[in-house]
Every structure is written in C-alpha cells, then in structure tokens.
Design a protein around this motif. Structure first.
Motif, PDB file in Angstrom:
ATOM      1  N   ARG A 133       0.437  -1.431  -0.063  1.00 26.82           N
ATOM      2  CA  ARG A 133      -0.222  -0.192   0.358  1.00 26.82           C
ATOM      3  C   ARG A 133       1.094   1.457  -0.050  1.00 26.82           C
ATOM      4  O   ARG A 133       0.871   2.575  -0.479  1.00 26.82           O
ATOM      5  CB  ARG A 133      -1.271   0.070   1.474  1.00 26.82           C
ATOM      6  CG  ARG A 133      -2.205  -1.279   1.160  1.00 26.82           C
ATOM      7  CD  ARG A 133      -3.264  -0.936   2.070  1.00 26.82           C
ATOM      8  NE  ARG A 133      -3.925  -2.205   1.933  1.00 26.82           N
ATOM      9  CZ  ARG A 133      -5.246  -2.362   1.292  1.00 26.82           C
ATOM     10  NH1 ARG A 133      -4.969  -1.114   0.476  1.00 26.82           N
ATOM     11  NH2 ARG A 133      -6.069  -3.725   1.345  1.00 26.82           N
ATOM     12  N   LYS A 134       2.026   0.867   0.948  1.00 23.40           N
ATOM     13  CA  LYS A 134       3.459   2.240   0.390  1.00 23.40           C
ATOM     14  C   LYS A 134       3.378   2.921  -0.638  1.00 23.40           C
ATOM     15  O   LYS A 134       3.820   3.744  -0.951  1.00 23.40           O
ATOM     16  CB  LYS A 134       4.088   2.035   1.667  1.00 23.40           C
ATOM     17  CG  LYS A 134       5.365   3.236   2.095  1.00 23.40           C
ATOM     18  CD  LYS A 134       6.297   2.928   2.689  1.00 23.40           C
ATOM     19  CE  LYS A 134       7.309   3.847   3.201  1.00 23.40           C
ATOM     20  NZ  LYS A 134       8.447   3.593   3.117  1.00 23.40           N
ATOM     21  N   LEU A 135       4.009   1.761  -1.857  1.00 28.34           N
ATOM     22  CA  LEU A 135       4.266   1.177  -2.538  1.00 28.34           C
ATOM     23  C   LEU A 135       3.282   2.087  -3.354  1.00 28.34           C
ATOM     24  O   LEU A 135       3.896   3.129  -4.279  1.00 28.34           O
ATOM     25  CB  LEU A 135       4.368   0.679  -3.278  1.00 28.34           C
ATOM     26  CG  LEU A 135       6.089  -1.307  -2.772  1.00 28.34           C
ATOM     27  CD1 LEU A 135       6.752  -1.887  -3.418  1.00 28.34           C
ATOM     28  CD2 LEU A 135       7.270  -0.416  -2.961  1.00 28.34           C
ATOM     29  N   ILE A 136       2.570   1.750  -3.734  1.00 28.94           N
ATOM     30  CA  ILE A 136       0.445   2.735  -4.203  1.00 28.94           C
ATOM     31  C   ILE A 136       0.731   4.411  -3.744  1.00 28.94           C
ATOM     32  O   ILE A 136       0.663   4.622  -4.476  1.00 28.94           O
ATOM     33  CB  ILE A 136       0.068   1.463  -3.944  1.00 28.94           C
ATOM     34  CG1 ILE A 136      -0.018   0.151  -4.611  1.00 28.94           C
ATOM     35  CG2 ILE A 136      -2.023   2.659  -4.583  1.00 28.94           C
ATOM     36  CD1 ILE A 136      -1.343  -0.781  -4.192  1.00 28.94           C
ATOM     37  N   ALA A 137       0.694   4.206  -2.713  1.00 27.26           N
ATOM     38  CA  ALA A 137       0.674   5.680  -2.085  1.00 27.26           C
ATOM     39  C   ALA A 137       1.947   6.758  -3.006  1.00 27.26           C
ATOM     40  O   ALA A 137       1.172   7.709  -3.341  1.00 27.26           O
ATOM     41  CB  ALA A 137       0.507   5.646  -0.634  1.00 27.26           C
ATOM     42  N   GLN A 138       2.826   6.099  -2.280  1.00 24.82           N
ATOM     43  CA  GLN A 138       3.814   6.638  -3.144  1.00 24.82           C
ATOM     44  C   GLN A 138       4.117   6.954  -4.839  1.00 24.82           C
ATOM     45  O   GLN A 138       4.843   7.817  -5.074  1.00 24.82           O
ATOM     46  CB  GLN A 138       5.172   6.174  -2.867  1.00 24.82           C
ATOM     47  CG  GLN A 138       5.542   6.060  -1.200  1.00 24.82           C
ATOM     48  CD  GLN A 138       6.695   5.706  -0.769  1.00 24.82           C
ATOM     49  OE1 GLN A 138       7.157   4.061  -0.859  1.00 24.82           O
ATOM     50  NE2 GLN A 138       7.635   6.469   0.222  1.00 24.82           N
ATOM     51  N   GLY A 139       3.320   6.513  -5.627  1.00 18.81           N
ATOM     52  CA  GLY A 139       3.039   6.508  -6.812  1.00 18.81           C
ATOM     53  C   GLY A 139       4.391   5.280  -7.541  1.00 18.81           C
ATOM     54  O   GLY A 139       4.557   5.185  -9.135  1.00 18.81           O
ATOM     55  N   ASP A 140       4.832   4.025  -6.383  1.00 14.60           N
ATOM     56  CA  ASP A 140       5.954   3.492  -7.592  1.00 14.60           C
ATOM     57  C   ASP A 140       5.466   1.969  -8.150  1.00 14.60           C
ATOM     58  O   ASP A 140       6.019   1.018  -8.684  1.00 14.60           O
ATOM     59  CB  ASP A 140       7.228   3.288  -6.225  1.00 14.60           C
ATOM     60  CG  ASP A 140       7.655   4.531  -5.775  1.00 14.60           C
ATOM     61  OD1 ASP A 140       8.560   5.394  -6.498  1.00 14.60           O
ATOM     62  OD2 ASP A 140       8.259   4.305  -4.806  1.00 14.60           O
ATOM     63  N   LEU A 141       3.465   2.199  -7.371  1.00 18.65           N
ATOM     64  CA  LEU A 141       3.663   1.232  -8.021  1.00 18.65           C
ATOM     65  C   LEU A 141       1.912   1.441  -9.000  1.00 18.65           C
ATOM     66  O   LEU A 141       0.690   1.527  -7.369  1.00 18.65           O
ATOM     67  CB  LEU A 141       3.233  -0.322  -6.782  1.00 18.65           C
ATOM     68  CG  LEU A 141       2.675  -1.579  -7.210  1.00 18.65           C
ATOM     69  CD1 LEU A 141       3.263  -2.042  -8.395  1.00 18.65           C
ATOM     70  CD2 LEU A 141       2.227  -2.258  -5.918  1.00 18.65           C
ATOM     71  N   ASP A 142       1.402   0.990  -9.815  1.00 13.14           N
ATOM     72  CA  ASP A 142       0.298   1.976 -10.366  1.00 13.14           C
ATOM     73  C   ASP A 142      -0.928   0.754  -9.958  1.00 13.14           C
ATOM     74  O   ASP A 142      -0.064  -0.575  -9.490  1.00 13.14           O
ATOM     75  CB  ASP A 142       0.611   1.320 -11.844  1.00 13.14           C
ATOM     76  CG  ASP A 142       0.774   2.959 -12.055  1.00 13.14           C
ATOM     77  OD1 ASP A 142       0.813   3.759 -11.417  1.00 13.14           O
ATOM     78  OD2 ASP A 142       1.147   2.948 -13.586  1.00 13.14           O
ATOM     79  N   ALA A 143      -1.943   1.199  -9.432  1.00 12.21           N
ATOM     80  CA  ALA A 143      -3.078   0.573  -8.899  1.00 12.21           C
ATOM     81  C   ALA A 143      -4.347   0.629  -9.154  1.00 12.21           C
ATOM     82  O   ALA A 143      -4.308   1.731 -10.154  1.00 12.21           O
ATOM     83  CB  ALA A 143      -3.162   0.579  -7.507  1.00 12.21           C
ATOM     84  N   VAL A 144      -5.522  -0.164  -9.350  1.00 14.65           N
ATOM     85  CA  VAL A 144      -6.563   0.268  -9.794  1.00 14.65           C
ATOM     86  C   VAL A 144      -7.683   0.213  -8.568  1.00 14.65           C
ATOM     87  O   VAL A 144      -7.707  -0.307  -7.768  1.00 14.65           O
ATOM     88  CB  VAL A 144      -6.674  -0.057 -11.102  1.00 14.65           C
ATOM     89  CG1 VAL A 144      -6.160   0.182 -12.526  1.00 14.65           C
ATOM     90  CG2 VAL A 144      -7.684  -1.492 -11.033  1.00 14.65           C
ATOM     91  N   ARG A 145      -8.627   1.301  -8.172  1.00 17.62           N
ATOM     92  CA  ARG A 145     -10.109   0.656  -7.396  1.00 17.62           C
ATOM     93  C   ARG A 145     -11.239  -0.327  -8.212  1.00 17.62           C
ATOM     94  O   ARG A 145     -11.110   1.117  -8.742  1.00 17.62           O
ATOM     95  CB  ARG A 145     -10.032   2.798  -6.332  1.00 17.62           C
ATOM     96  CG  ARG A 145     -11.075   1.979  -5.457  1.00 17.62           C
ATOM     97  CD  ARG A 145     -10.288   3.909  -4.326  1.00 17.62           C
ATOM     98  NE  ARG A 145      -9.564   4.098  -3.876  1.00 17.62           N
ATOM     99  CZ  ARG A 145      -9.799   3.093  -3.214  1.00 17.62           C
ATOM    100  NH1 ARG A 145      -9.959   2.554  -2.861  1.00 17.62           N
ATOM    101  NH2 ARG A 145      -8.330   3.246  -2.646  1.00 17.62           N
ATOM    102  N   VAL A 146     -11.151  -0.757  -7.550  1.00 16.99           N
ATOM    103  CA  VAL A 146     -12.541  -1.191  -8.187  1.00 16.99           C
ATOM    104  C   VAL A 146     -13.899  -1.291  -6.822  1.00 16.99           C
ATOM    105  O   VAL A 146     -13.868  -1.296  -5.578  1.00 16.99           O
ATOM    106  CB  VAL A 146     -12.703  -2.369  -8.118  1.00 16.99           C
ATOM    107  CG1 VAL A 146     -14.115  -3.605  -9.297  1.00 16.99           C
ATOM    108  CG2 VAL A 146     -11.434  -2.725  -9.048  1.00 16.99           C
TER     109      VAL A 146
END
Length: 71
Positions: A30-43
């Motif tokens: 979740r930290k990687l996602i929040a920092q923008g290092d890992l892209d994710a999508v919200r469903v």
C-alpha cells in the motif's frame, strides 16, 4: 478471473496476493501504491487491484547484466 494471454497468471492481483508474491507486508504494498511506485486501480469504493503488468514493471534487477556497464 481474467488471466494474462498464454499464461495461467491472473491479470489483476489483490494487495494481499502481491504482498505474498513479494514476501512483504500488505502495508508495504500500500505504501508503494501511495508513493506512486506501483500503479493500482480502485474497483468500487474499497477494492484495490494491481495489474500483473504493473507489478512486473516495478520488478527490475538492482545491477546491470555483466558486460553492459560503461568503463
């Protein structure tokens, strides 16, 4: 579940699945996602999914292969 063409790997992974695969905590993912290092999508309003291709994109060698470094 949708899979990547030609493989049995799922196209989308949950935060938990990514954490298990990388042997890290869900908090770290979740930290990687929040920092923008890992892209994710919200469903919907709560579910977060990571595309297999986005996970593969952040996994890279720490050093260059032998013979490819400048002198």
């Amino acid at each position: 579940m949708s899979t990547v063409a030609g493989t049995s790997q799922p196209r989308f992974l949950s935060v938990s699945e990514v954490a298990d695969e990388l042997n890290v905590t869900e908090r770290f993912v979740r930290k990687l996602i929040a920092q923008g290092d890992l892209d994710a999508v919200r469903v919907g309003s709560r579910l977060v999914r990571i595309r297999r291709t986005d996970l593969d994109a952040v996994l890279r060698p720490m050093t260059e292969p032998r013979g490819n470094h400048a002198r």
